[in-house]
Design an enzyme around this catalytic site. Structure first.
Site, mmCIF file in Angstrom:
data_model
loop_
_atom_site.group_PDB
_atom_site.id
_atom_site.type_symbol
_atom_site.label_atom_id
_atom_site.label_comp_id
_atom_site.label_asym_id
_atom_site.label_seq_id
_atom_site.Cartn_x
_atom_site.Cartn_y
_atom_site.Cartn_z
ATOM 1 N N ARG A 1 0.598 -1.048 -0.336
ATOM 2 C CA ARG A 1 0.283 -0.124 0.101
ATOM 3 C C ARG A 1 1.180 1.137 -0.325
ATOM 4 N NH1 ARG A 1 -4.594 0.619 4.419
ATOM 5 N NH2 ARG A 1 -3.072 0.613 5.789
ATOM 6 N N ARG B 1 -0.444 -5.412 13.905
ATOM 7 C CA ARG B 1 -1.073 -4.964 13.644
ATOM 8 C C ARG B 1 -2.466 -6.163 12.884
ATOM 9 N NH1 ARG B 1 -0.936 -1.271 9.163
ATOM 10 N NH2 ARG B 1 -2.894 -0.557 9.657
HETATM 11 P P1 AMP Z 1 -6.454 2.666 11.003
HETATM 12 O O1 AMP Z 1 -5.765 3.565 9.780
HETATM 13 O O2 AMP Z 1 -7.496 2.861 11.481
HETATM 14 O O3 AMP Z 1 -4.654 1.456 10.718
HETATM 15 O O4 AMP Z 1 -5.308 2.808 12.529
HETATM 16 C C1 AMP Z 1 -4.278 3.242 12.475
HETATM 17 C C2 AMP Z 1 -3.677 3.516 13.760
HETATM 18 O O5 AMP Z 1 -4.074 4.213 14.359
HETATM 19 C C3 AMP Z 1 -4.260 1.915 14.318
HETATM 20 O O6 AMP Z 1 -2.704 0.840 13.951
HETATM 21 C C4 AMP Z 1 -4.380 2.278 15.900
HETATM 22 O O7 AMP Z 1 -2.653 2.424 16.489
HETATM 23 C C5 AMP Z 1 -4.639 3.493 16.077
HETATM 24 N N1 AMP Z 1 -5.441 3.866 16.197
HETATM 25 C C6 AMP Z 1 -7.095 3.122 14.980
HETATM 26 N N2 AMP Z 1 -8.222 3.773 15.493
HETATM 27 C C7 AMP Z 1 -8.299 3.161 16.796
HETATM 28 C C8 AMP Z 1 -9.185 2.776 17.853
HETATM 29 N N3 AMP Z 1 -10.906 2.317 17.399
HETATM 30 N N4 AMP Z 1 -8.388 2.175 18.854
HETATM 31 C C9 AMP Z 1 -7.501 2.391 19.081
HETATM 32 N N5 AMP Z 1 -6.400 2.759 17.991
HETATM 33 C C10 AMP Z 1 -6.505 3.178 17.477
#
Ligand code: AMP
Length: 184
Positions: A122, A163
């Site tokens: 990505r 992740r």
């Molecule tokens: P994403 O872009 O949704 O993959 O989010 C990137 C990173 O932000 C994640 O790997 C977490 O570290 C943090 N993050 C995003 N949303 C959440 C959530 N609802 N709870 C906890 N951490 C979050």
């Protein structure tokens, strides 16, 4: 409608949200985007979140619940919204129950191996949010908007696997949580 998009990193939540936003002109609330903006701006929230994000871990529930609670008080969310990346744990989903009435939860289910391929290939534009896969870029390193396309720090191979583990351990139980409520 108030909709949650549920799915592992790389499942396509952001891509589908962008299409839904075009069709329904409803706010797209991505906690990942909100956190990345806070990190970029160097706010106290961003400073707190960065180490968790870089490690592929979840930001603590109280921090993220506070962020979303505040966002859902904005007037533009009254008629509907698309939540992308929240909730990600059962305590977050329970907190959401107290702040909003959700109409539907859509699960995007994708095999792990495909998620690894998608995430590690990505490339994103940090300005307009466009997402591409290296296999389709033919060596191009610039977004259509003129900004560079880059690999997110947390899309590096070592972080991708943690992740996915976090997803299976902490977020996948939400499929059951919402199925029992008849919302999935
Ligand atoms: P994403 O872009 O949704 O993959 O989010 C990137 C990173 O932000 C994640 O790997 C977490 O570290 C943090 N993050 C995003 N949303 C959440 C959530 N609802 N709870 C906890 N951490 C979050």
């Amino acid at each position: 409608m108030k909709i949650i998009l549920l799915g592992a990193p790389g499942a396509g939540k952001g891509t589908q949200a962008a299409k839904l936003v075009e069709e329904f002109a409803t706010p797209h609330i991505s906690t990942g985007d909100m956190l990345r903006a806070a990190v970029k701006a160097g706010t106290p929230l961003g400073k707190k979140a960065k180490s968790y994000m870089d490690a592929g871990d979840l930001v603590p529930d109280d921090v993220i619940i506070g962020l979303v609670t505040e966002r859902l008080q904005d007037d533009d969310t009254a008629a509907g919204f698309i939540l992308d990346g929240f909730p990600r744990t059962v305590p977050q989903a329970e907190a959401l129950d107290n702040i909003a009435h959700i109409d539907a939860v859509v699960e995007l289910a994708v095999e792990d191996q495909q998620l690894v391929d998608r995430l590690s290939g990505r490339r994103v534009c940090l300005k307009c949010g466009a997402t591409n896969h290296v296999s389709q870029l033919n060596g191009r390193t610039q977004c259509d908007c003129g900004e560079p396309l880059v690999q997110r720090d947390d899309d590096k191979p070592e972080t991708v696997l943690s992740r996915l583990k976090v997803y299976h351990d902490q977020t996948a139980p939400l499929v059951d949580f919402y199925e029992k409520k008849g919302l999935l």
